[in-house]
Design a protein around this motif. Structure first.
Motif, PDB file in Angstrom:
ATOM      1  N   ASP A 160       0.843  -1.206   0.000  1.00 52.68           N
ATOM      2  CA  ASP A 160       0.000   0.000   0.000  1.00 52.68           C
ATOM      3  C   ASP A 160       0.871   1.246   0.000  1.00 52.68           C
ATOM      4  O   ASP A 160       0.643   2.186  -0.765  1.00 52.68           O
ATOM      5  CB  ASP A 160      -0.913   0.030   1.246  1.00 52.68           C
ATOM      6  CG  ASP A 160      -2.078  -0.936   1.129  1.00 52.68           C
ATOM      7  OD1 ASP A 160      -2.398  -1.371   0.016  1.00 52.68           O
ATOM      8  OD2 ASP A 160      -2.679  -1.257   2.180  1.00 52.68           O
TER       9      ASP A 160
ATOM     10  N   ASP C 156     -17.311  -6.596   3.515  1.00 52.46           N
ATOM     11  CA  ASP C 156     -16.267  -6.512   2.469  1.00 52.46           C
ATOM     12  C   ASP C 156     -16.201  -7.819   1.683  1.00 52.46           C
ATOM     13  O   ASP C 156     -16.077  -7.812   0.455  1.00 52.46           O
ATOM     14  CB  ASP C 156     -14.886  -6.273   3.101  1.00 52.46           C
ATOM     15  CG  ASP C 156     -14.658  -4.825   3.520  1.00 52.46           C
ATOM     16  OD1 ASP C 156     -15.535  -3.974   3.263  1.00 52.46           O
ATOM     17  OD2 ASP C 156     -13.597  -4.536   4.114  1.00 52.46           O
TER      18      ASP C 156
ATOM     19  N   ILE D  65     -13.343   2.214  -0.656  1.00 53.95           N
ATOM     20  CA  ILE D  65     -13.478   2.585   0.762  1.00 53.95           C
ATOM     21  C   ILE D  65     -12.652   1.659   1.654  1.00 53.95           C
ATOM     22  O   ILE D  65     -12.208   2.054   2.725  1.00 53.95           O
ATOM     23  CB  ILE D  65     -14.969   2.614   1.188  1.00 53.95           C
ATOM     24  CG1 ILE D  65     -15.123   3.332   2.520  1.00 53.95           C
ATOM     25  CG2 ILE D  65     -15.551   1.211   1.246  1.00 53.95           C
ATOM     26  CD1 ILE D  65     -16.572   3.606   2.912  1.00 53.95           C
ATOM     27  N   ASN D  66     -12.440   0.439   1.209  1.00 52.94           N
ATOM     28  CA  ASN D  66     -11.724  -0.525   2.049  1.00 52.94           C
ATOM     29  C   ASN D  66     -10.279  -0.776   1.611  1.00 52.94           C
ATOM     30  O   ASN D  66      -9.645  -1.718   2.072  1.00 52.94           O
ATOM     31  CB  ASN D  66     -12.489  -1.853   2.103  1.00 52.94           C
ATOM     32  CG  ASN D  66     -12.635  -2.473   0.730  1.00 52.94           C
ATOM     33  OD1 ASN D  66     -12.439  -1.816  -0.282  1.00 52.94           O
ATOM     34  ND2 ASN D  66     -12.978  -3.747   0.692  1.00 52.94           N
ATOM     35  N   LYS D  67      -9.757   0.083   0.757  1.00 51.18           N
ATOM     36  CA  LYS D  67      -8.386  -0.132   0.286  1.00 51.18           C
ATOM     37  C   LYS D  67      -7.404   0.770   1.041  1.00 51.18           C
ATOM     38  O   LYS D  67      -7.642   1.974   1.173  1.00 51.18           O
ATOM     39  CB  LYS D  67      -8.284   0.152  -1.217  1.00 51.18           C
ATOM     40  CG  LYS D  67      -9.205  -0.678  -2.098  1.00 51.18           C
ATOM     41  CD  LYS D  67      -8.854  -2.165  -2.081  1.00 51.18           C
ATOM     42  CE  LYS D  67      -9.741  -2.959  -3.042  1.00 51.18           C
ATOM     43  NZ  LYS D  67     -11.158  -3.060  -2.614  1.00 51.18           N
ATOM     44  N   GLY D  68      -6.298   0.198   1.491  1.00 50.29           N
ATOM     45  CA  GLY D  68      -5.244   0.991   2.121  1.00 50.29           C
ATOM     46  C   GLY D  68      -4.550   1.872   1.103  1.00 50.29           C
ATOM     47  O   GLY D  68      -4.821   1.796  -0.094  1.00 50.29           O
ATOM     48  N   THR D 264      -6.134  -2.598   5.155  1.00 52.42           N
ATOM     49  CA  THR D 264      -7.534  -2.231   5.082  1.00 52.42           C
ATOM     50  C   THR D 264      -7.897  -1.336   6.269  1.00 52.42           C
ATOM     51  O   THR D 264      -7.640  -1.707   7.396  1.00 52.42           O
ATOM     52  CB  THR D 264      -8.376  -3.522   5.153  1.00 52.42           C
ATOM     53  OG1 THR D 264      -8.076  -4.292   3.995  1.00 52.42           O
ATOM     54  CG2 THR D 264      -9.854  -3.230   5.185  1.00 52.42           C
TER      55      THR D 264
END
Lengths: 328, 328, 328, 328
Positions: A160, C156, D65-68, D264
């Motif tokens: 990330d 998710d 929305i849930n991605k680092g 996440t």
């Protein structure tokens, strides 16, 4: 004819690994199932020497199948390498009327066990528990699958940042002299390069390849380095060399360290530990001794400990080829 | 002699499973490595019929190895079962000059693929992607290992409540007509009973065993039930029967449902998907056709699709025995 | 003047929640720190009535801060609602020389505690432990943050399937009569609609909005439904109505159930439990009684239990507005 | 009177943090909701200088929305510190008719933004995104809660090994000059000692306390060390000193490093990012400028950027006291 086994001792020794508790549970419950008594020695051979043990019933091992580490604790014992130490251990086993031992651990554990069993009339069965997967006689060791997932999860997180900042990361993973963790986690995490002790990649070749990656449009990269790899002396030297030749890549280092050893075991490791634990007891009751239980082609098999100690578990070189193709 | 393959199409079909993206990535990058063009059809056979596709380069599949689901989307196609549908698909493939197809999916996907390949001159290779593990020709399907861990993680959570409240839980898991998920997750989660379609456990026997557990000192229990199991009509009927005979156990039901299909794939599934994806391309380029790639004894092997369709993948009955011993 | 407190009892009651173990640990260690004895009653009020307890030292609570559930177990007690039951409990406390009680639980727990403290001279302090967050006098209850993350993680996973298959999912989450979990997890998971008991959304309005979403280009959708919500009778009726009016959306239902109650507590819940646990002891030692400890504006505060019981904890309506904007 | 805002630019700058994507999504969708155009600049100020941007619609931010990390990428810009750099950025904004900017980042980002807004007529709103939580005007920064959970999860794993081997671990965590992460994760992970820059613990005192712990029966220990802490020069020096004075404890070091930045986002961070993102747009449309949005007492508030830059966010010293009590 082998004497009837009425009481089995179990212990964990060497580096701890996720699933050791599941293996202990399986040994304890298999004993109960076959109406054999079971005691657990604390801190591996140390507890056998110090006579530090606990009686174990099916209820003593409830709710531990999903716990990392080992509730019997683990240690490496210097004293057990001496004849004096092994003698003390034997006397304690006799005192407690222990007829056989299940040894959960790695290479070092089995070497000690083989010596012990030769000197004294105590049959032993080894159960391979180590995250390194560096043991012959089994495709998988207990804890290895969990460690792979821990490493891949950590690299996912680092990616990330790597891709947010267009950076190059060198990530050192465990495995002692073996590249299993690096190779499989590297493929699993989509690493651009994987450096393992089993292959002598040249530093210049690695840097060349990273430069090519960058030219081809990659903006960030992950290099997974096995702790035993010697490509660049160590991971910090590698990063230094990369910094000089690829300054815009802004290389960073992360040494994952001991977090790779812990954590809730995966389903795979729990099932593996359960199968090997049960069979270790069954093999002993069937009169086998001085073997290690392992998984080959999804079957539990027994191999003489003497064949295992000091042999090398080959890595799957096919994966290096796959990794090369996938990092295009 | 087989015509040289210059362009490969890839798609995902049937129920999605974690690792499908990793498999697509491997197909795409292997194509690039061997200098073959690659396009992806959306929604499986539907996209082939509708000519809904995307050109894929190595960079199109970056950062997807760790994503659940399938970015090419999936569907079950009624139209492809008709000759008319398959003809449309063929015409679209010809238009795009697609020489061969990689089909990622399950049994239904392969049945369609076999029919298509027979009717038209398009070699196909199947890649087994389903959480159910109900496919012959491979020890593991892509997504199965992830699903096991998802299920075990959910049961671990439920066990917290079960043991805090001294309760009995019936947990229904996926697997269609196959008991793989139930059996392995049940052993992994330390379930007291595991009910699978492959074994006809009698309701009374199950309840008897639960009563025995309770008498032996267990205060809480987990029963894992495969969705295809018929022991008690369904999981709710099972719980009802338990409630009548074991009222103090306070039985509850959880149906895990679709969360079992998603999530970040495990390292195992990513490596499996990577290996199978690369080899599916290599087999095609080697002139093979109408096969499925699979993993047997840690080697990638090819099996004719016709041998796979409608065959049954046997469960490991040894695990039932292990489960029995461990739930003592 | 209040009598000097030399021994404190602690228990957990009502539905278990992640972080209860961390709270017990904090109570036990704070007692040791202030040189006060501590015992734990099993199964909440049941254990007080049955005199089922354990002496607790700092070492008894090691390695439990990260365990879900409650090692003191929990129950709802019918008998404690009777005067007879409470009298038995009081006599047992006297016998063990317990001077005060820390009650970890929810609304029902505190109602019982208030009654008990009124009838007998035993000061009590409540610690709010429930995933539902439906308690006044604290912004957060212990376990709520963990439950939110469990729910969001499950959604998710479901979204992977929803978007791979262009589907509509209705997901029922816990919360009894309160919409906290649904509202916050719904925003956190990016749900298209959130249905909570505190708001009377009309079924037709919800379906209208889903149709609009679909027209605007959304191919999949998640609707989070609080278990107490009555928009469509229940989640299955909702899905049925959606199926009729949005057949191409292929609606599915998942009821998350008890897995929401368990699991390793988050850092937030562990810190909250630690702070509230320590302060509950300190308040008792300072002579306070019949209060609940809570967190307001990041400070630990005390509120009379009588003000808490039967009051309502308002949800943050601002979040509904945010959700509306974000689901555009 | 402020000119009507028709187009808003958004970017992420400085160290990336989990939840930045959720914040971008909220900005983009709030813009669409209020019928304002939105573009995203890549790599923070660098992209503004290089005119490297992308037009953003509600569908561009789906499933992030849930991605680092941050899909707009991030960087630290030297050039933006020069008048020349800021001028270029301004000209690009004018060219694209951008009327206002939302800046997601930390202290350094806001310093640059304040300077820019003063020189040119572009209103800016800051959104606090950093794992360090070292920003005034908000109780929580976006990414901090996720980082805490990542750290606590890693320490839980390390504790498995620490307690299996009776070892002492020194764990260095991020936070630059601030002890927030160390203090909260230390309490959450049940650390025996927590060393932060805000408190000058003496080395001897720390070692004394560890010796006392060992004497009191603790067999393993975790010491959490903030990267900015100077108690023992650095974490390796600390471990060296411990090795000399506590040899039997077998001290080890783990530097968690960059994995703390990714992953996440938790539900908390997603909800926080969603709220702050929406309000940043609403404040701009209401005519506010040169403010940072933050969360205080669960309300979104605005603070002038000039009040924030170079101010210090105080840690909660109460937690040090709690930690002391709990490590008894």
């Amino acid at each position: 004819m082998a004497k009837k086994i009425k009481k089995i001792g179990v212990m964990t020794s060497g580096g701890d690994s996720p699933g050791m508790n599941a293996a202990i549970r399986a040994v304890v419950r298999a004993c109960a199932y076959y109406d054999v008594k079971c005691i657990g020695y604390y801190r591996g051979y140390e507890g056998m020497i110090d006579n530090d043990f606990i009686e174990l019933s099916p209820r003593s091992v409830k709710n531990i199948i999903n716990k990392g580490g080992t509730f019997l604790k683990s240690a490496r014992s210097e004293e057990f390498r001496t004849q004096q130490g092994r003698k003390k251990a034997y006397q304690n086993l006799k005192k407690s009327k222990v007829d056989a031992m299940v040894l959960i651990g790695g290479d070092g554990t089995f070497t000690g066990g083989a010596m012990f069993s030769e000197e004294y009339d105590i049959p032993v069965v080894g159960v391979p528990g180590t995250i390194d997967n560096d043991i012959c006689g089994t495709q998988y060791t207990i804890g290895y699958d969990t460690a792979l997932n821990t490493v891949v999860d950590a690299i996912d997180k680092i990616r990330d940042t790597a891709s947010s900042h267009n950076r190059l990361f060198f990530i050192e993973v465990m495995g002692r002299d073996a590249g299993f963790i690096a190779l499989n986690s590297g493929v699993g995490a989509g690493a651009e390069e994987i450096l393992i002790p089993e292959e002598d990649q040249k530093l210049e070749k690695v840097l060349e390849s990273l430069k090519r990656s960058k030219r081809s449009g990659k903006t960030s990269s992950i290099v997974v380095v096995a702790e035993g790899d010697k490509t660049g002396e160590n991971v910090f030297e590698l990063a230094k060399a990369a910094k000089e030749q690829l300054p815009s890549y802004n290389p960073r280092v992360t040494v994952l360290g001991h977090l790779q050893r812990g954590g809730t075991p995966t389903c795979f490791d729990r099932v593996l530990a359960s199968r090997l634990g049960v069979k270790s007891v069954e093999f002993l009751l069937d009169g086998q001794r001085d073997i290690m239980v392992g998984l080959e082609n999804n079957q539990v098999v027994a191999t003489p400990i003497s064949d295992i100690v000091n042999s090398e578990h080959d890595i799957n070189r096919e994966l290096l080829r796959i990794s090369d193709i996938l990092s295009i």
